[in-house]
Design an enzyme around this catalytic site. Structure first.
Site, PDB file in Angstrom:
ATOM      1  NE  ARG A 266      -3.131   8.495  -3.859  1.00 54.42           N
ATOM      2  CZ  ARG A 266      -1.821   8.686  -3.875  1.00 54.42           C
ATOM      3  NH1 ARG A 266      -0.991   7.636  -3.742  1.00 54.42           N
ATOM      4  NH2 ARG A 266      -1.321   9.897  -4.015  1.00 54.42           N
TER       5      ARG A 266
ATOM      6  CB  ILE B 108      -0.980   0.035   1.197  1.00 48.45           C
ATOM      7  CG1 ILE B 108      -0.247  -0.078   2.540  1.00 48.45           C
ATOM      8  CG2 ILE B 108      -2.020  -1.055   1.075  1.00 48.45           C
ATOM      9  CD1 ILE B 108      -1.168  -0.010   3.745  1.00 48.45           C
ATOM     10  CG  ASP B 109      -0.116   4.379  -2.589  1.00 46.88           C
ATOM     11  OD1 ASP B 109       0.552   3.582  -3.278  1.00 46.88           O
ATOM     12  OD2 ASP B 109      -1.161   4.925  -2.988  1.00 46.88           O
ATOM     13  CE  LYS B 110       6.706   8.990   3.194  1.00 48.26           C
ATOM     14  NZ  LYS B 110       7.586  10.076   2.705  1.00 48.26           N
TER      15      LYS B 110
ATOM     16  CB  THR C  25      -2.403   4.217   1.947  1.00 49.91           C
ATOM     17  OG1 THR C  25      -2.695   5.072   0.836  1.00 49.91           O
ATOM     18  CG2 THR C  25      -3.625   3.381   2.265  1.00 49.91           C
TER      19      THR C  25
END
Length: 310
Positions: free
Chosen positions: A238, A138-140, A142
């Site tokens: 997103r 998962i994104d940094k 998130t």
């Protein structure tokens, strides 16, 4: 061994800065690394040295060379880690906002992998030394749940569930504006944005991406939604929510220029994770509440809607 590359700029790529173009072509190369290539005379446009801010034109010839890669050595680091569950096959982690999942050139420390090497005794080797145990990301910015494989057998079994979409991944997001439909599905292909290679976008030749959403709460001008991923493309939620004009709040890349709420990352949280245990096929499901700062934003919005002072 030095690698040499040559590219002819197409119409769709015209107007991009050369550092933006190359960092998009090679996600492992940062814009600062492009600057170093220029300083070392390893990057030329039309056989001439240019600045990193140089804007490319259709027909430009870009040539550059990469020096031999330096092998990364990932070290264990005592970084606080919330382990929701673990056994000899896997671990489930609640990742905080701001923590990068795995190391990359120029960012070798302070990642989830560094923390895993400290807190867990075993990790699968499927993804090599840079991403041991990492089944999905998962994104940094998130927060939320990730499953970590402790051995190769578990990694392969979990990866298969991820690939055939049988792994359940559910998110909650605060989105801009009032989402009209109580529920819906966004089925739109995602790929590199041809106008900005640092972003993803809805593109005709992209990979199929499907997101299902359900409205949880409407505030005065924002909506809390629950989202279930059918596929797992980069920045999928997103990009998809921005495509229907309801971007995730506080998203610096796909969100509105003027943000209505302040938050340390985009307001997106991986709240639920379900899969079959790789050992015996038993169903397992984990959920975690949104971070405290996320909860406080929701409380403030609820109070404002009710006309209470906050």
């Amino acid at each position: 061994m030095t690698e040499e590359f040559y590219y002819l700029i197409e119409e769709a790529e015209a107007g991009l800065r050369v550092d933006v173009y190359l960092s998009g072509k090679f996600p492992g190369i940062s814009r600062s690394q492009v600057q170093r290539l220029i300083e070392d005379d390893r990057l030329l446009v039309n056989a001439r040295r240019v600045k990193s801010s140089h804007k490319l034109k259709a027909g430009d010839e870009v040539e550059f060379e990469l020096p031999p890669a330096v092998e990364l050595k990932v070290e264990a680091e005592n970084i606080p880690l919330e382990i929701i569950y673990q056994d000899e096959y896997l671990a489930v982690i609640n990742k905080p906002v701001g923590l990068v999942v795995h190391p990359a050139p120029g960012n070798e420390h302070g990642t989830l992998v560094n923390a895993l090497l400290y807190h867990l005794t075993d990790l699968s080797s499927v993804n090599g030394v840079i991403r041991p145990g990492i089944v999905h990301r998962i994104d940094k910015d998130t927060s939320g749940l990730l499953v970590i494989a402790k051995n190769d057998e578990a990694h392969q079994a979990l990866s298969k569930q991820l690939a055939d979409h049988s792994m359940t991944r559910e998110y909650v997001a605060l989105c801009e504006g009032l989402v009209k439909m109580d529920q819906g599905t966004i089925d739109a292909p995602i790929g590199r944005d041809p106008r900005n290679r640092l972003r993803m976008g809805i593109v005709p030749n992209g990979r199929r991406a499907v997101t299902h959403y359900t409205v949880q709460q409407r505030y005065q001008d924002m909506t809390l939604v629950r989202l279930r991923l059918e596929t797992g493309r980069t920045h999928q939620i997103r990009v998809h929510m921005a495509s229907i004009h309801h971007p995730v709040a506080a998203d610096p890349v796909y969100g509105f220029k003027k943000q209505r709420v302040k938050y340390q990352g985009q307001m997106l949280h991986a709240r639920l994770l379900g899969f079959l245990h790789p050992r015996d096929g038993q169903p397992m499901e984990f959920s975690v509440p949104v971070p405290e700062e996320f909860r406080l934003v929701l409380e403030k919005l609820a109070a404002e809607k009710a006309g209470r002072r906050v």
